[in-house]
Design a protein around this motif. Structure first.
Motif, PDB file in Angstrom:
ATOM      1  N   ASP A  75      38.614  45.057  48.209  1.00  0.00           N
ATOM      2  CA  ASP A  75      38.775  43.757  47.549  1.00  0.00           C
ATOM      3  C   ASP A  75      38.594  42.582  48.483  1.00  0.00           C
ATOM      4  N   SER A 106      37.131  40.833  45.405  1.00  0.00           N
ATOM      5  CA  SER A 106      37.587  39.553  44.856  1.00  0.00           C
ATOM      6  C   SER A 106      37.594  38.440  45.897  1.00  0.00           C
ATOM      7  N   TRP A 107      37.513  38.781  47.179  1.00  0.00           N
ATOM      8  CA  TRP A 107      37.626  37.777  48.258  1.00  0.00           C
ATOM      9  C   TRP A 107      36.480  38.002  49.228  1.00  0.00           C
ATOM     10  N   SER A 129      34.136  41.046  40.221  1.00  0.00           N
ATOM     11  CA  SER A 129      35.529  40.635  40.401  1.00  0.00           C
ATOM     12  C   SER A 129      35.704  39.468  41.358  1.00  0.00           C
ATOM     13  N   ARG A 131      36.533  36.236  42.998  1.00  0.00           N
ATOM     14  CA  ARG A 131      37.362  35.094  42.626  1.00  0.00           C
ATOM     15  C   ARG A 131      37.438  34.057  43.739  1.00  0.00           C
ATOM     16  N   THR A 132      37.458  34.508  44.987  1.00  0.00           N
ATOM     17  CA  THR A 132      37.585  33.589  46.122  1.00  0.00           C
ATOM     18  C   THR A 132      36.352  33.704  47.007  1.00  0.00           C
ATOM     19  N   ASN A 159      32.861  33.279  37.862  1.00  0.00           N
ATOM     20  CA  ASN A 159      34.221  33.816  37.963  1.00  0.00           C
ATOM     21  C   ASN A 159      35.033  33.219  39.108  1.00  0.00           C
ATOM     22  N   VAL A 160      34.419  32.429  39.957  1.00  0.00           N
ATOM     23  CA  VAL A 160      35.115  31.920  41.142  1.00  0.00           C
ATOM     24  C   VAL A 160      36.251  30.975  40.738  1.00  0.00           C
ATOM     25  N   THR A 161      37.426  31.225  41.279  1.00  0.00           N
ATOM     26  CA  THR A 161      38.592  30.368  41.018  1.00  0.00           C
ATOM     27  C   THR A 161      39.027  29.601  42.265  1.00  0.00           C
ATOM     28  N   THR A 162      38.478  29.963  43.417  1.00  0.00           N
ATOM     29  CA  THR A 162      38.734  29.230  44.655  1.00  0.00           C
ATOM     30  C   THR A 162      37.444  29.191  45.460  1.00  0.00           C
ATOM     31  N   ARG A 173      36.198  22.934  36.644  1.00  0.00           N
ATOM     32  CA  ARG A 173      34.998  23.712  36.336  1.00  0.00           C
ATOM     33  C   ARG A 173      34.200  23.066  35.203  1.00  0.00           C
TER      34      ARG A 173
END
Length: 315
Positions: A75, A106-107, A129, A131-132, A159-162, A173
């Motif tokens: 991840d 995710s990172w 997945s 996200r960061t 999907n990026v949240t950061t 966004r």
């Protein structure tokens, strides 16, 4: 290996050593100072840097068919300072499909590399997945201001949240995607050639999805100088058959569309050298249309087409 004559690829060797039903917890590579790397290892990964010590200009990593699906729990991946300048997932065929590689990733840290094209950035949207993302200090960021870059990255990677340690809220966004559409939509409309359109969509694979979500942006029409003249001026064909000067019996004159008929007559009196004491009228003449122009009206009051003549009728 038992058989010294048997060989395998580097990826296969890593797979056999670390991913074949063995728990993987953490791998950390620490650069102590320029030119020297120290490997801190929790699972016996000390051979990796020895294998990579002669690699000085990493440009493309291809993990297709590398049998890494058993590492599906990975991840976090740090790839900063690796001189990466291109990203591609060859197992994803169409524009919006996801890669089967790194399903739990995710990172991802890609800072301080050599990524300089939006196609590589858009490829990261294939990670299921993610996200960061840390992408700062890449040449792609040198081309435009931070606000432009930030909004174009989050709009390409859904999907990026950061991003670069800044939270991407729902409101941020939405505003960013609107800004992104507004900046690229005029270019999108110009891509009529199939090859150009394909290249554009590879850099902007989410554009159709965003248009469905937000609607087509209102694009201001940029007028050329010629367009502005055409919109604000009208070219009149003037016929003065009784003019003693043959060169003045038919002329063209461009005037503002707001010109009053009385002002047009003043202009024509000077151009056609009509005596101040002689009255004249202006008649719009066409094959099935004729109308006398009244002094008090603007010329836009009348239907004047390209094939119409304005005849000078002397009293």
């Amino acid at each position: 290996m038992d058989n010294q004559d048997e060989t395998c690829s580097f990826i296969e060797a890593l797979y056999a050593k670390y991913c074949d039903d063995r728990p993987v917890e953490e791998i950390e590579l620490v650069q102590k100072e320029p030119g020297h790397r120290r490997v801190t290892e929790y699972i016996g990964f000390d051979k990796l840097m020895q294998s990579l010590k002669n690699v000085t200009n990493l440009q493309h990593i291809n993990l297709a068919n590398a049998r890494i699906s058993s590492c599906g729990t990975l991840d976090t991946l740090e790839l900063s300072h690796c001189k990466i300048n291109f990203i591609s997932f060859s197992d994803a065929s169409d524009l919006e499909s996801k890669t089967n590689l790194f399903p739990a990733l995710s990172w991802l840290d890609l800072q301080n590399n050599q990524i300089n094209d939006w196609k590589s950035v858009a490829e990261l949207n294939r990670l299921k997945s993610l996200r960061t993302l840390i992408l700062k200090r890449n040449p792609i960021y040198d081309m435009n201001q931070y606000y432009y870059n930030f909004n174009h990255v989050i709009s390409r990677i859904g999907n990026v949240t950061t991003l670069d340690r800044e939270p991407v809220t729902e409101a941020l966004r939405k505003d960013g995607e609107k800004y992104y559409l507004k900046t690229i939509y005029p270019e999108y409309l110009k891509k009529s050639d199939s090859k150009e359109r394909k290249s554009f969509l590879e850099e902007n694979p989410r554009i159709h999805q965003l248009i469905d979500k937000l609607g087509e942006p209102v694009v201001a029409v940029v007028q050329t100088k010629r367009d502005k003249i055409k919109q604000n001026f009208i070219t009149l064909k003037i016929a003065d058959t009784e003019n003693p000067d043959e060169n003045k019996r038919q002329i063209q004159k461009q005037v503002p569309v707001s010109t009053k008929v009385s002002n047009l007559k003043f202009i024509l009196r000077r151009l056609l050298k009509i005596d101040i004491g002689q009255d004249f009228e202006l008649i719009i003449s066409a094959e099935n249309y004729a109308e006398e122009m009244q002094d008090r009206n603007d010329i836009t009051t009348y239907r004047i087409e390209d094939d119409h003549l304005i005849k000078v009728k002397r009293s």
